[in-house]
Motif scaffolding. Structure first.
Motif, short mmCIF file in Angstrom:
data_model
loop_
_atom_site.label_atom_id
_atom_site.label_comp_id
_atom_site.label_asym_id
_atom_site.label_seq_id
_atom_site.Cartn_x
_atom_site.Cartn_y
_atom_site.Cartn_z
N GLN A 40 0.85 -1.18 0.00
CA GLN A 40 0.00 0.00 0.00
C GLN A 40 0.89 1.23 0.00
OE1 GLN A 40 -2.44 -0.53 3.51
NE2 GLN A 40 -4.08 -1.45 2.29
N VAL A 76 0.99 5.45 0.76
CA VAL A 76 0.30 6.52 1.47
C VAL A 76 0.97 7.84 1.12
CG1 VAL A 76 -0.34 7.45 3.71
CG2 VAL A 76 -0.31 4.97 3.35
N SER A 126 1.20 12.12 1.44
CA SER A 126 0.95 13.21 2.38
C SER A 126 1.56 14.48 1.81
CB SER A 126 1.57 12.90 3.74
OG SER A 126 2.97 12.74 3.64
N GLY A 135 -1.53 4.86 -4.51
CA GLY A 135 -2.07 5.48 -3.32
C GLY A 135 -3.43 6.08 -3.61
#
Length: 129
Positions: free
Chosen positions: A3, A5, A7, A120
């Motif tokens: 996975q 992620v 930001s 993502g």
């Protein structure tokens, strides 16, 4: 399953800067082409930049050359950042991190969505006055 992620998204005025980060929590793959894509409302997703994390080879779309820089975060495994400078309103979009785990990048394939096997959920970047 790997996975990703992202930001670092947000809102800035034209000419501003943002840094997006992408990490694969819990994963330690050491070979991958990792890329950033973006999609604005009503437009197709397009490749922004990519890096082959084994040797640090980078690729950029013409519309971000000399403004964006993709780098590998060597403090983490399987993590890349993209520094975006001199942002323009047309840079506003949802930005997605993607990884082609186990694959290298190439001058043609790096911008092909189907090259990547992990994505993502994206972060929003808005550039406006």
């Amino acid at each position: 399953q790997v996975q990703l992620v992202e930001s670092g998204g947000g809102s800035v005025v034209p000419g501003g800067r943002l840094k997006l980060s992408c990490v694969a929590p819990g994963d330690t793959f050491t070979s991958a082409c990792m890329g950033w894509f973006r999609q604005a409302p009503g437009k197709e997703r397009e490749g922004v930049a990519a890096i082959y994390i084994v040797i640090g080879l980078t690729y950029y779309a013409d519309f971000v050359k000399d403004r964006f820089t993709i780098t590998q975060d060597n403090t983490k495994s399987a993590a890349v950042d993209i520094q975006m400078n001199d942002l323009k309103p047309e840079d506003s979009a949802m930005y997605y991190c993607a990884a082609a785990v186990g694959s290298s990048c190439g001058p043609t394939v790096w911008k092909m969505e189907q090259w990547y096997n992990t994505w993502g959920k994206g972060v929003q970047v808005t550039v406006s006055t």
